[in-house]
Write a protein that holds these residues in place. Structure first.
Motif, PDB file in Angstrom:
ATOM      1  N   GLY A  43     -22.120   8.697  50.470  1.00  0.00           N
ATOM      2  CA  GLY A  43     -21.461   8.399  51.812  1.00  0.00           C
ATOM      3  C   GLY A  43     -21.915   7.197  52.389  1.00  0.00           C
ATOM      4  N   VAL A  44     -23.263   6.463  52.241  1.00  0.00           N
ATOM      5  CA  VAL A  44     -23.792   5.558  52.744  1.00  0.00           C
ATOM      6  C   VAL A  44     -22.915   4.235  52.107  1.00  0.00           C
ATOM      7  CG1 VAL A  44     -25.651   3.813  52.563  1.00  0.00           C
ATOM      8  CG2 VAL A  44     -25.940   6.277  52.957  1.00  0.00           C
ATOM      9  N   ALA A  45     -22.404   4.485  50.859  1.00  0.00           N
ATOM     10  CA  ALA A  45     -21.627   3.229  50.172  1.00  0.00           C
ATOM     11  C   ALA A  45     -20.152   3.341  50.586  1.00  0.00           C
ATOM     12  CB  ALA A  45     -21.737   3.569  48.773  1.00  0.00           C
ATOM     13  N   LEU A  46     -19.559   4.266  51.183  1.00  0.00           N
ATOM     14  CA  LEU A  46     -18.131   4.366  51.399  1.00  0.00           C
ATOM     15  C   LEU A  46     -17.745   3.275  52.437  1.00  0.00           C
ATOM     16  CD1 LEU A  46     -15.491   5.720  50.736  1.00  0.00           C
ATOM     17  CD2 LEU A  46     -15.931   7.254  52.934  1.00  0.00           C
ATOM     18  N   PRO A  47     -18.333   3.111  53.360  1.00  0.00           N
ATOM     19  CA  PRO A  47     -17.910   1.930  54.425  1.00  0.00           C
ATOM     20  C   PRO A  47     -17.826   0.612  53.863  1.00  0.00           C
ATOM     21  CG  PRO A  47     -19.677   3.359  55.489  1.00  0.00           C
ATOM     22  CD  PRO A  47     -19.630   3.680  54.068  1.00  0.00           C
ATOM     23  N   TYR A  48     -18.760   0.254  52.926  1.00  0.00           N
ATOM     24  CA  TYR A  48     -18.830  -0.775  52.237  1.00  0.00           C
ATOM     25  C   TYR A  48     -17.581  -0.937  51.225  1.00  0.00           C
ATOM     26  CZ  TYR A  48     -23.826  -1.631  53.907  1.00  0.00           C
ATOM     27  OH  TYR A  48     -24.638  -1.475  54.611  1.00  0.00           O
ATOM     28  N   ALA A  97     -14.528  -1.556  53.044  1.00  0.00           N
ATOM     29  CA  ALA A  97     -14.484  -2.922  53.693  1.00  0.00           C
ATOM     30  C   ALA A  97     -14.047  -3.776  52.855  1.00  0.00           C
ATOM     31  CB  ALA A  97     -15.670  -3.183  54.397  1.00  0.00           C
ATOM     32  N   SER A  98     -14.445  -3.667  51.344  1.00  0.00           N
ATOM     33  CA  SER A  98     -14.239  -4.641  50.316  1.00  0.00           C
ATOM     34  C   SER A  98     -12.697  -4.252  49.873  1.00  0.00           C
ATOM     35  CB  SER A  98     -15.118  -4.275  49.089  1.00  0.00           C
ATOM     36  OG  SER A  98     -14.812  -4.988  47.887  1.00  0.00           O
ATOM     37  N   GLN A  99     -12.201  -3.340  50.021  1.00  0.00           N
ATOM     38  CA  GLN A  99     -10.945  -3.066  49.818  1.00  0.00           C
ATOM     39  C   GLN A  99     -10.162  -3.612  50.693  1.00  0.00           C
ATOM     40  OE1 GLN A  99      -9.974   0.844  47.617  1.00  0.00           O
ATOM     41  NE2 GLN A  99     -12.159   1.314  48.194  1.00  0.00           N
ATOM     42  N   ASN A 100     -10.257  -3.389  51.981  1.00  0.00           N
ATOM     43  CA  ASN A 100      -9.541  -4.096  52.840  1.00  0.00           C
ATOM     44  C   ASN A 100      -9.503  -5.610  52.815  1.00  0.00           C
ATOM     45  OD1 ASN A 100      -8.710  -1.432  53.999  1.00  0.00           O
ATOM     46  ND2 ASN A 100     -10.681  -1.564  55.524  1.00  0.00           N
ATOM     47  N   ALA A 101     -10.573  -6.115  52.553  1.00  0.00           N
ATOM     48  CA  ALA A 101     -10.533  -7.380  52.680  1.00  0.00           C
ATOM     49  C   ALA A 101      -9.870  -8.012  51.271  1.00  0.00           C
ATOM     50  CB  ALA A 101     -12.364  -8.016  52.100  1.00  0.00           C
ATOM     51  N   HIS A 102      -9.503  -7.172  50.358  1.00  0.00           N
ATOM     52  CA  HIS A 102      -8.634  -7.768  49.271  1.00  0.00           C
ATOM     53  C   HIS A 102      -7.284  -7.190  49.645  1.00  0.00           C
ATOM     54  CE1 HIS A 102     -12.535  -8.044  47.235  1.00  0.00           C
ATOM     55  NE2 HIS A 102     -12.115  -8.790  46.457  1.00  0.00           N
ATOM     56  N   GLY A 103      -7.031  -6.844  50.508  1.00  0.00           N
ATOM     57  CA  GLY A 103      -5.486  -6.473  50.906  1.00  0.00           C
ATOM     58  C   GLY A 103      -4.988  -5.152  50.353  1.00  0.00           C
ATOM     59  N   GLN A 104      -5.927  -4.336  49.884  1.00  0.00           N
ATOM     60  CA  GLN A 104      -5.410  -3.097  49.410  1.00  0.00           C
ATOM     61  C   GLN A 104      -4.904  -2.099  50.614  1.00  0.00           C
ATOM     62  OE1 GLN A 104      -7.877  -0.999  46.495  1.00  0.00           O
ATOM     63  NE2 GLN A 104      -8.094  -2.929  45.303  1.00  0.00           N
ATOM     64  N   PRO A 105      -3.565  -1.889  50.309  1.00  0.00           N
ATOM     65  CA  PRO A 105      -3.243  -0.870  51.491  1.00  0.00           C
ATOM     66  C   PRO A 105      -4.053   0.497  51.416  1.00  0.00           C
ATOM     67  CG  PRO A 105      -1.555  -0.931  49.599  1.00  0.00           C
ATOM     68  CD  PRO A 105      -2.544  -2.164  49.372  1.00  0.00           C
ATOM     69  N   ALA A 106      -3.922   1.173  52.429  1.00  0.00           N
ATOM     70  CA  ALA A 106      -4.574   2.489  52.564  1.00  0.00           C
ATOM     71  C   ALA A 106      -4.038   3.641  51.672  1.00  0.00           C
ATOM     72  CB  ALA A 106      -4.333   3.119  54.021  1.00  0.00           C
ATOM     73  N   THR A 107      -2.715   3.583  51.269  1.00  0.00           N
ATOM     74  CA  THR A 107      -2.236   4.555  50.294  1.00  0.00           C
ATOM     75  C   THR A 107      -2.901   4.194  48.736  1.00  0.00           C
ATOM     76  OG1 THR A 107      -0.022   4.779  51.487  1.00  0.00           O
ATOM     77  CG2 THR A 107      -0.207   5.341  49.207  1.00  0.00           C
ATOM     78  N   ARG A 138     -22.299   3.435  58.552  1.00  0.00           N
ATOM     79  CA  ARG A 138     -21.808   2.706  59.507  1.00  0.00           C
ATOM     80  C   ARG A 138     -22.641   2.032  60.418  1.00  0.00           C
ATOM     81  NH1 ARG A 138     -17.558   7.882  61.101  1.00  0.00           N
ATOM     82  NH2 ARG A 138     -15.663   7.188  59.936  1.00  0.00           N
ATOM     83  N   TRP A 139     -23.855   2.674  60.546  1.00  0.00           N
ATOM     84  CA  TRP A 139     -24.954   2.198  61.200  1.00  0.00           C
ATOM     85  C   TRP A 139     -25.409   1.079  60.768  1.00  0.00           C
ATOM     86  CZ3 TRP A 139     -27.809   7.677  62.145  1.00  0.00           C
ATOM     87  CH2 TRP A 139     -27.296   8.007  63.177  1.00  0.00           C
ATOM     88  N   LEU A 140     -25.526   0.885  59.272  1.00  0.00           N
ATOM     89  CA  LEU A 140     -25.979  -0.301  58.600  1.00  0.00           C
ATOM     90  C   LEU A 140     -25.037  -1.278  58.832  1.00  0.00           C
ATOM     91  CD1 LEU A 140     -27.168   1.257  55.185  1.00  0.00           C
ATOM     92  CD2 LEU A 140     -28.665  -0.068  56.997  1.00  0.00           C
TER      93      LEU A 140
END
Length: 382
Positions: free
Chosen positions: A62-67, A70-80, A235-237
């Protein structure tokens, strides 16, 4: 985070040190008794250090998921595309867990209580909730715990004429509860009843009647609650809060979790049982996970004392690799060492310490394999 993960994976691998064997050899030694207790799971209710391995591993997912998001979003990967990747990861974890549990079976051993399988079953839901608001996540967390508790309570508890010996529970076992908590007794609860139906849908050498340890498939539901606690920590981190504010939140969340879990147990509402991952266990173990993460965060990220943690980072960055190594080749290494070196070198401190020394050497070999992978940037990712 990598150091904390390395710490829990090292605890898992350290079963090879066989402290329980030394405790049996020296039954009057409080030292070996303490280490043996901490290296094994409690019979039912309660907690040892070993019991915190699986919740810590789940919490860190769970801790790793936000990271990761964020990494996938930065690479432009769509949510699907991200969701399909989460589904693929889930399937791989489920199948890998089943594979590792089947290594000593004559046929595929379909079981779903393995750590990897439990995480895999809940991971798609974790991903979806990870894209919602914090408020929605906490609501989902509360509904998971209350719903799981209520489902157990609504399932009829074992009656006075229930034959516990037929489901692997000794007569007059001291871990049996009465009243409301009787709904969480070993192999007479909702999760056990579900597995009596579900696991027999798969090919088996013999019909499934009970799990000797009381473990159950449905534990993946409250395990999702543990992962959601880790999600909030992640998320807090990443929130931009100061390090002191992050630590305060970790310590406060840990204290609330521990206190609430103990209160539910003492009040007779819900026992603290890892084997069926009761809601009280989610809160209690989650509290420890917050505190352990706070400890590693303070020492490594705040105080800047990183050097000592390097071996843990090596292990933590290849957690899947060490998990597979321990399950697949530990006996191969031990047998090979005996074949080529004999028993003599491992009895230099006396026969009583042979398994301890053999375990230490095997752990050392595992570490050198991981160190070799680390130097060559070989990391197994799912």
């Amino acid at each position: 985070m990598d150091a904390y993960r390395g710490f829990v994976m090292t605890l898992m691998a350290a079963e090879l040190l066989n402290f329980n064997g030394l405790h049996k050899t020296f039954p009057t030694s409080s030292f070996w008794a303490f280490l043996a207790y901490q290296q094994d799971h409690v019979p039912w209710a309660g907690c040892s250090l070993h019991d915190l391995i699986q919740p810590s591993f789940s919490f860190l997912v769970g801790v790793a998921l936000p990271y990761s998001v964020a990494s996938q979003n930065a690479h432009g990967q769509p949510a699907t595309a991200q969701f399909w990747r989460a589904l693929r990861r889930s399937l791989i974890l489920i199948l890998l867990g089943i594979f590792l549990r089947s290594t000593h079976s004559e046929q595929t051993y379909f079981t779903f209580e393995d750590t990897l399988t439990q995480i895999g079953l809940g991971y798609p839901f974790l991903f979806l909730l990870g894209r919602t608001s914090t408020r929605t996540t906490w609501i989902a967390f509360g509904l998971i715990l209350f719903g799981y508790w209520l489902a157990f309570i609504l399932y009829p508890a074992g009656m006075t004429d229930f034959d516990y010996s037929a489901v692997g529970v000794p007569v007059n076992w001291p871990e049996q509860y009465t009243g409301l908590m009787a709904h969480f007794n070993k192999n007479s609860n909702l999760a056990w009843a579900f597995d009596r139906w579900f696991l027999n849908l798969f090919p088996r050498e013999s019909p499934f009647l009970f799990n000797g340890g009381g473990y159950a498939t449905l534990s993946f539901i409250p395990t999702l609650g543990t992962m959601l606690l880790g999600l909030q920590a992640g998320r807090w981190l990443r929130s931009g809060l100061s390090s002191s504010d992050v630590l305060k939140r970790f310590l406060m969340a840990g204290g609330i979790g521990l206190a609430t879990g103990v209160l539910l147990h003492v009040a007779g509402i819900c026992p603290i049982v890892k084997r069926i991952w009761t809601p009280a266990w989610v809160l209690f173990s989650g509290g420890w996970c917050f505190w352990l993460l706070a400890l590693f965060y303070y020492v490594i990220d705040v105080a800047g004392r990183r050097g000592w943690a390097f071996p843990l980072v090596v292990v933590g960055m290849n957690s899947i690799a060490i998990y597979c190594l321990v399950h697949l080749i530990d006996r191969f290494i031990i047998n090979s060492l005996y074949t080529h070196l004999g028993h003599g070198p491992f009895q230099i401190f006396g026969p009583a310490y042979e398994q301890l020394l053999m375990g230490a050497v095997t752990l050392g070999i595992f570490y050198f394999i991981l160190r070799w992978m680390y130097r060559r940037k070989l990391f197994i990712r799912i």
